[in-house]
Every structure is written in structure tokens, then in C-alpha cells.
Design an enzyme around this catalytic site. Sequence first.
Site, PDB file in Angstrom:
ATOM      1  N   TYR A   1     106.370  55.838  57.329  1.00 23.98           N
ATOM      2  CA  TYR A   1     107.127  55.147  56.278  1.00 23.98           C
ATOM      3  C   TYR A   1     107.535  53.785  56.824  1.00 23.98           C
ATOM      4  CZ  TYR A   1     110.819  54.510  52.708  1.00 23.98           C
ATOM      5  OH  TYR A   1     111.624  54.040  51.685  1.00 23.98           O
TER       6      TYR A   1
ATOM      7  N   LYS B   1     103.368  55.047  53.873  1.00 24.28           N
ATOM      8  CA  LYS B   1     104.115  54.606  52.704  1.00 24.28           C
ATOM      9  C   LYS B   1     104.501  53.159  52.972  1.00 24.28           C
ATOM     10  CE  LYS B   1     108.226  55.311  49.864  1.00 24.28           C
ATOM     11  NZ  LYS B   1     109.457  56.101  49.618  1.00 24.28           N
TER      12      LYS B   1
END
Length: 273
Positions: free
Chosen positions: A117, A145
Site C-alpha cells: 500500500y 495499491k
Amino acid sequence: MLNGILVPLITPFDDAGAVALSALERLAHQVLDDGAAGLVALGTTGEPGSLDPGERQAVVDVAARVSRERGTTLLVGAGITPPDGAIELSLVPPFVRPGEEGVVAHFAAGAGPRVIYHVPHRTGQDLSTATIRRLAAIPGVLGMKYATGAVDASTVALLADPPPGFALLGGDDALISPMLALGADGGILASAHVATSSFVELFETWRAGDVKAARTLGARLAEVSAALFAEPNPTVIKAVLHAQGRIPTAAVRLPLLPAGPLTSADAYRLVNR
């Protein structure tokens, strides 16, 4: 490879302030019924910092059970060891800002399937395109992400020549349409809680190459996302879900405060127009 729209689940609370596990289970099934490719448990949207260890484990257990029943992807955040078959959503080390070499070493020292992330405005750590390519080459790193807050030259360069077998998933809800237009593999989108089928349609429309329809739908959903993020996430999303009758309360836990009524009403109107 990971692809499609994944929904980072909120954590609903009941009138007594406890985690409403039955509502969480219904919500997980609903977003999958509407076409979501998978779920994320205990991402930022799930308020993991406000949950005690038992609550966090209970949330993961519910999400894992639904994912097994439905045969869908599950990512687990908040530093929780994911159950068998699930994937860890691992944040770029926040606060310490270890530098790009430190970030690479951090992920190289890990094990198991992971999605990174990357959200610089929360972690304080930028990553160059070259460093992202190095991360993509680490065994067990399945994707990222990507939530840098912009679609810039680095984004274009990365998506023009994506690392093989590495899923690039948009993480800025309002920017998901241009990310998909450039070739992103999907998105992890909190906004997809309340308009799941529309975000899935956007993904499929870009994949089908219907540029005009995708641009129109993308513009509408960007407006929806802006309204849902007008106050700290997930306060407005919870307000809309409660107004839709899908969770028992719109309650959040400190340090968050409930979304204001005007903000909530505006988001509800845009979602349901």
C-alpha cells in the site's frame, strides 16, 4: 493476477458501540453480489486503530469466512497475519521515512503473499518508478495499491510498461477512471461500498474499450467519490450506508467524529440520483 474492484470494508458498530459482525457479513456479501472482485479487511477504512485485538480478529474471521464461501480474494491489513488463502496488505513503513533503499529492504525481508500500500500523504515516503519496479521483483509481492494522489508523469510511465505479473490497483477513488484508462488492473476503493455495481461497470467499460461511456461514468463516479471523502474516511460512507439501511448506525470511534448532516445528505443524493 489480482484485478477488478476490491472493497475495503468499513467496520459497522451497533447501538451499544460494539462491532456489528452480522451487518459486516451482510455488507461483505452485498458488495460481492454487486460484482466486487474481492474484499479488504482492516484497511484504513475499517478503523483498525480503534479496534481491540479481539475485535480485529473477529472482523478478519468474518471476512475470511465470506471470502471462502464466495471463492473471492481477501486482503488483510493492520499488520494482522492473514489467514490461509488471504493476502497481506502491507503499508510502506510510515513515520520513519526510511528512504527508498530502506523500503526495498523492508519488503525484501518479508515473506508470504503481499500487496504493498503506497500512500505518500499518509506515510511521508515517496517512491520512484524505478523503486516500484524493484519492489515488483521481490518474491511474494503481488501488486500495489497505488494512492499517490495524482496521475502524473511517473504514473503514466509505470502503466505504460507495467512490471509483469504485478497488479497495479488504483487507490485514489476520484482518480480511478484515468487510472483504468491508462491500464490499471483495478482498484481498492472505499467508495465502492455504496455504488459497487457502478464502479464494477466502470472497470468493465474501460476494459471493453468503450471510451465515451467510460468517460461519462467516470466523471459521475468521481463526483460521488469527492462527496464521500468530503469529511474523513469512512465517516460519510458510513452515513450513506446507514441511510440505505445497510448498517445499524453511522457511528465511528474517536479520533473520528460522525459526518455532518449536510455532507451526508449531499453524498446520499449523489449516490442515489
